[in-house]
Design a protein around this motif. Structure first.
Motif, PDB file in Angstrom:
ATOM      1  N   ASN A 188      54.726  30.088  68.609  1.00 34.51           N
ATOM      2  CA  ASN A 188      56.122  30.458  69.050  1.00 34.51           C
ATOM      3  C   ASN A 188      57.297  29.542  68.037  1.00 34.51           C
ATOM      4  O   ASN A 188      57.138  28.368  68.212  1.00 34.51           O
ATOM      5  CB  ASN A 188      56.707  30.269  70.224  1.00 34.51           C
ATOM      6  CG  ASN A 188      55.831  31.364  71.095  1.00 34.51           C
ATOM      7  OD1 ASN A 188      55.793  32.424  70.966  1.00 34.51           O
ATOM      8  ND2 ASN A 188      55.374  30.800  72.338  1.00 34.51           N
ATOM      9  N   ILE A 189      58.097  30.173  67.366  1.00 31.72           N
ATOM     10  CA  ILE A 189      58.915  29.568  66.524  1.00 31.72           C
ATOM     11  C   ILE A 189      60.393  29.558  67.478  1.00 31.72           C
ATOM     12  O   ILE A 189      60.638  30.637  67.694  1.00 31.72           O
ATOM     13  CB  ILE A 189      59.396  30.219  65.145  1.00 31.72           C
ATOM     14  CG1 ILE A 189      57.876  30.221  64.349  1.00 31.72           C
ATOM     15  CG2 ILE A 189      60.406  29.418  64.402  1.00 31.72           C
ATOM     16  CD1 ILE A 189      57.860  31.015  63.261  1.00 31.72           C
ATOM     17  N   PRO A 190      61.047  28.543  67.985  1.00 31.17           N
ATOM     18  CA  PRO A 190      60.733  27.051  67.319  1.00 31.17           C
ATOM     19  C   PRO A 190      60.413  26.334  68.380  1.00 31.17           C
ATOM     20  O   PRO A 190      60.383  25.088  68.103  1.00 31.17           O
ATOM     21  CB  PRO A 190      62.385  26.764  67.084  1.00 31.17           C
ATOM     22  CG  PRO A 190      63.218  27.464  67.915  1.00 31.17           C
ATOM     23  CD  PRO A 190      62.534  28.820  68.044  1.00 31.17           C
ATOM     24  N   GLU A 191      59.665  26.951  69.467  1.00 30.77           N
ATOM     25  CA  GLU A 191      59.292  26.095  70.593  1.00 30.77           C
ATOM     26  C   GLU A 191      58.103  25.274  70.025  1.00 30.77           C
ATOM     27  O   GLU A 191      57.978  24.131  70.274  1.00 30.77           O
ATOM     28  CB  GLU A 191      58.846  26.989  71.938  1.00 30.77           C
ATOM     29  CG  GLU A 191      60.228  27.677  72.293  1.00 30.77           C
ATOM     30  CD  GLU A 191      60.464  29.004  71.623  1.00 30.77           C
ATOM     31  OE1 GLU A 191      59.932  29.378  70.522  1.00 30.77           O
ATOM     32  OE2 GLU A 191      61.672  29.514  72.111  1.00 30.77           O
ATOM     33  N   ASP A 192      57.078  26.130  69.442  1.00 34.93           N
ATOM     34  CA  ASP A 192      55.937  25.132  68.983  1.00 34.93           C
ATOM     35  C   ASP A 192      55.981  24.690  67.623  1.00 34.93           C
ATOM     36  O   ASP A 192      55.303  23.606  67.259  1.00 34.93           O
ATOM     37  CB  ASP A 192      54.719  26.266  69.086  1.00 34.93           C
ATOM     38  CG  ASP A 192      54.491  26.731  70.294  1.00 34.93           C
ATOM     39  OD1 ASP A 192      54.595  25.936  71.205  1.00 34.93           O
ATOM     40  OD2 ASP A 192      54.096  28.009  70.418  1.00 34.93           O
ATOM     41  N   ILE A 193      56.995  25.263  66.816  1.00 41.05           N
ATOM     42  CA  ILE A 193      56.909  24.668  65.484  1.00 41.05           C
ATOM     43  C   ILE A 193      58.190  25.206  64.768  1.00 41.05           C
ATOM     44  O   ILE A 193      58.571  26.193  65.116  1.00 41.05           O
ATOM     45  CB  ILE A 193      55.745  25.359  64.370  1.00 41.05           C
ATOM     46  CG1 ILE A 193      55.307  24.670  63.126  1.00 41.05           C
ATOM     47  CG2 ILE A 193      55.600  26.841  64.326  1.00 41.05           C
ATOM     48  CD1 ILE A 193      54.246  24.722  62.441  1.00 41.05           C
ATOM     49  N   MET A 200      55.947  32.534  58.615  1.00 38.87           N
ATOM     50  CA  MET A 200      56.360  32.724  59.979  1.00 38.87           C
ATOM     51  C   MET A 200      55.422  33.764  60.564  1.00 38.87           C
ATOM     52  O   MET A 200      54.783  33.800  61.776  1.00 38.87           O
ATOM     53  CB  MET A 200      57.688  33.336  59.936  1.00 38.87           C
ATOM     54  CG  MET A 200      58.724  32.024  59.606  1.00 38.87           C
ATOM     55  SD  MET A 200      60.568  32.747  59.719  1.00 38.87           S
ATOM     56  CE  MET A 200      60.815  32.952  61.207  1.00 38.87           C
ATOM     57  N   LYS A 201      55.072  34.832  59.944  1.00 37.69           N
ATOM     58  CA  LYS A 201      54.137  35.982  60.099  1.00 37.69           C
ATOM     59  C   LYS A 201      52.905  35.546  60.732  1.00 37.69           C
ATOM     60  O   LYS A 201      52.081  35.590  61.586  1.00 37.69           O
ATOM     61  CB  LYS A 201      54.084  37.138  59.207  1.00 37.69           C
ATOM     62  CG  LYS A 201      52.962  38.188  59.598  1.00 37.69           C
ATOM     63  CD  LYS A 201      53.254  39.292  58.464  1.00 37.69           C
ATOM     64  CE  LYS A 201      52.311  40.489  59.062  1.00 37.69           C
ATOM     65  NZ  LYS A 201      52.210  41.659  58.033  1.00 37.69           N
ATOM     66  N   ALA A 202      52.155  34.598  59.898  1.00 37.21           N
ATOM     67  CA  ALA A 202      50.984  33.994  59.932  1.00 37.21           C
ATOM     68  C   ALA A 202      50.845  32.904  61.196  1.00 37.21           C
ATOM     69  O   ALA A 202      50.131  33.015  62.181  1.00 37.21           O
ATOM     70  CB  ALA A 202      50.725  33.156  58.873  1.00 37.21           C
ATOM     71  N   MET A 203      52.176  32.388  61.510  1.00 39.25           N
ATOM     72  CA  MET A 203      52.130  31.439  62.619  1.00 39.25           C
ATOM     73  C   MET A 203      52.268  32.327  64.057  1.00 39.25           C
ATOM     74  O   MET A 203      51.697  31.864  64.656  1.00 39.25           O
ATOM     75  CB  MET A 203      53.557  30.556  62.618  1.00 39.25           C
ATOM     76  CG  MET A 203      53.258  29.691  61.628  1.00 39.25           C
ATOM     77  SD  MET A 203      55.041  28.829  61.304  1.00 39.25           S
ATOM     78  CE  MET A 203      54.993  28.301  59.754  1.00 39.25           C
TER      79      MET A 203
END
Length: 59
Positions: A16-21, A7-10
């Protein structure tokens, strides 16, 4: 813990979590309550999984 690192790497990559992934964690670690946004997680019962594995191995 790997999920939190992912999550930190993303986030660093601009996602953006959960919008992008979407992200899902396993083992329901206690640190998951410290993560934003809330982490979807699955609780596993290791003792039950071990018992089931042993029953299937004896066949």
């Amino acid at each position: 813990m790997m999920t939190i690192g992912a999550m930190k790497a993303m986030w660093k990559a601009g996602l953006n979590i959960p919008e992008d992934i979407a992200v899902m964690g396993f083992d329901d670690i206690q640190f998951a309550i410290l993560v934003y946004p809330d982490l979807s997680k699955v609780r596993t019962r290791k003792d039950e999984m071990g018992s089931l594995a042993m029953r299937h191995c004896k066949r």
